[in-house]
Design a protein around this motif. Structure first.
Motif, short mmCIF file in Angstrom:
data_model
loop_
_atom_site.label_atom_id
_atom_site.label_comp_id
_atom_site.label_asym_id
_atom_site.label_seq_id
_atom_site.Cartn_x
_atom_site.Cartn_y
_atom_site.Cartn_z
N PHE A 76 -4.63 4.31 4.61
CA PHE A 76 -3.70 4.85 3.61
C PHE A 76 -4.43 5.77 2.64
CE2 PHE A 76 -0.75 1.71 5.15
CZ PHE A 76 0.50 2.20 4.81
N SER A 77 -5.64 5.39 2.26
CA SER A 77 -6.41 6.20 1.32
C SER A 77 -6.79 7.54 1.93
CB SER A 77 -7.68 5.45 0.90
OG SER A 77 -7.36 4.26 0.22
N VAL A 97 2.33 6.89 0.24
CA VAL A 97 2.23 7.29 1.64
C VAL A 97 3.00 6.28 2.50
CG1 VAL A 97 0.65 7.66 3.57
CG2 VAL A 97 -0.01 8.38 1.27
N THR A 118 0.27 4.03 -2.93
CA THR A 118 -0.23 5.37 -2.58
C THR A 118 0.87 6.42 -2.46
OG1 THR A 118 -0.10 4.92 -0.20
CG2 THR A 118 -2.17 4.35 -1.32
N ASN A 167 -3.49 14.56 1.48
CA ASN A 167 -2.16 14.95 0.98
C ASN A 167 -1.08 14.80 2.05
OD1 ASN A 167 -3.10 15.71 -1.64
ND2 ASN A 167 -3.86 17.63 -0.76
N SER A 207 -3.79 9.73 1.93
CA SER A 207 -3.55 10.21 0.57
C SER A 207 -4.52 11.33 0.21
CB SER A 207 -3.68 9.05 -0.42
OG SER A 207 -3.42 9.45 -1.74
N TYR A 208 -5.78 11.18 0.62
CA TYR A 208 -6.80 12.20 0.36
C TYR A 208 -6.43 13.53 1.02
CZ TYR A 208 -11.30 14.61 0.56
OH TYR A 208 -12.30 15.54 0.45
N TYR A 217 0.83 -1.21 0.00
CA TYR A 217 0.00 0.00 0.00
C TYR A 217 0.86 1.26 0.00
CZ TYR A 217 -3.30 -3.60 1.43
OH TYR A 217 -4.03 -4.75 1.50
N GLU A 218 2.04 1.16 0.65
CA GLU A 218 2.97 2.29 0.60
C GLU A 218 3.36 2.59 -0.84
OE1 GLU A 218 5.50 2.53 4.72
OE2 GLU A 218 6.18 1.07 3.22
#
Length: 319
Positions: free
Chosen positions: A263-264, A218, A216, A270, A267-268, A212-213
């Motif tokens: 994680f999402s 992140v 994304t 920032n 990301s949303y 996931y890193e």
């Protein structure tokens, strides 16, 4: 008098469509960030031994979300790294979705059935292992748009060992469809895929989050100790008795979804890193556990991680 000119006709090159290349995903050559099948060595070993058995293919059976596809990807991961028996070296593991086999494709100027094209293509290729998820659809005569008997088309190749296959399905569909087709069933040996326990699931989360890193951008920058604390909490809060009845997901999928959501959210916003705040938001928004259980887990989260909450100076009451 003009001499007759000899007309030479050149054979047109074949434009036969390759179903494996067009619709397939090569799991033995894809890029893996981490081992996709952590803690599933026993199931992988069983499946590989079955693939080495003449005229037999492997059938993974387990509840939704327990990681059947991850086990197949684990075999692909081993194949890519050469960590397989010599008899399977040189093989390719190709995933093809049933949905992509429905209907027809223009091949060599003619409309041809995609599954027939696949069966014909497999006859011309060696060292291919076919992975079909939701394999029960091969024998479900009531599947919409299914005008042909997929299973019967594959049976001769499976019988002769020309087609090696891994299928995956749930217990419900196995009993409802596959057990009724004894001729199809006898081509397979079953591998039971149990839901991992909480310790195994925690290790799966620890081994999977780097994926996931990468997806994304992140990062999760806590110490390994804190990461394990967070992941174990997510596993405990999605315990079997806290899940909404028949939600469909099991370990590890139900806990992995919470990690992905955190994680999402980061990301949303920032944020370059995923923090406890993002995990908290993912927990508050989840709909996979009962509301009363969720409220208790939210209170437990605040108490369990109060040291980090204070250190990061986050006011969770405003979320």
């Amino acid at each position: 008098m003009k001499e007759d000119l000899e007309v030479i006709e050149f054979e047109k090159p074949s434009t036969k469509v390759s179903i494996l290349e067009t619709y397939g995903e090569n799991l033995s050559s894809k890029e893996y960030v981490t081992n996709p099948a952590i803690g599933r060595e026993n199931e992988i070993e069983q499946a590989i031994i079955i693939l080495l058995t003449p005229e037999k293919s492997a059938l993974l059976v387990g509840k939704a979300g327990v990681g059947k596809t991850a086990i197949v990807e684990g075999i692909g991961y081993r194949m890519k790294n050469g960590n397989i028996p010599n008899a399977l070296k040189g093989y390719e593991l190709i995933k093809v979705n049933i949905s992509s086999l429905l209907g027809e494709t223009v091949s060599d100027g003619h409309n041809e059935n995609r599954l027939q094209l696949l069966v014909d293509e497999l006859k011309t290729k060696k060292n291919i292992i076919l992975f079909i998820d939701e394999v029960h659809l091969l024998v479900n005569r009531n599947t919409s748009n299914m005008s042909i008997d997929f299973a019967n088309m594959l049976k001769p190749g499976l019988d002769r060992g020309e087609i090696k296959m891994i299928g995956a399905t749930t217990y419900e569909e196995y009993e409802a469809y596959i057990l009724r087709d004894r001729a199809f069933l006898r081509r397979f040996l079953k591998v039971d895929v149990a839901e991992p326990d909480q310790d195994q699931c925690t290790q799966i989360l620890l081994g999977t989050y780097p994926k996931y890193e990468k997806r994304t951008g992140v990062k999760l920058e806590y110490t390994d100790y804190v990461k394990e604390r967070i992941f174990r909490f997510l596993v405990e809060m999605t315990d079997e008795y806290k899940r909404i009845y028949e939600i469909g997901n099991r370990y590890p999928d139900i806990a992995l979804t919470l990690v992905m959501n955190a994680f999402s959210i980061a990301s949303y916003e920032n944020s370059p890193i995923v923090t406890l705040k993002h995990f908290y938001k993912a927990i508050c928004r989840t709909k996979v556990v009962y509301e009363d259980a969720k409220q208790k887990e939210i209170a437990r989260f605040k108490e369990l991680f109060k040291d980090i909450i204070a250190e990061e100076n986050v006011d969770l009451s405003e979320m």
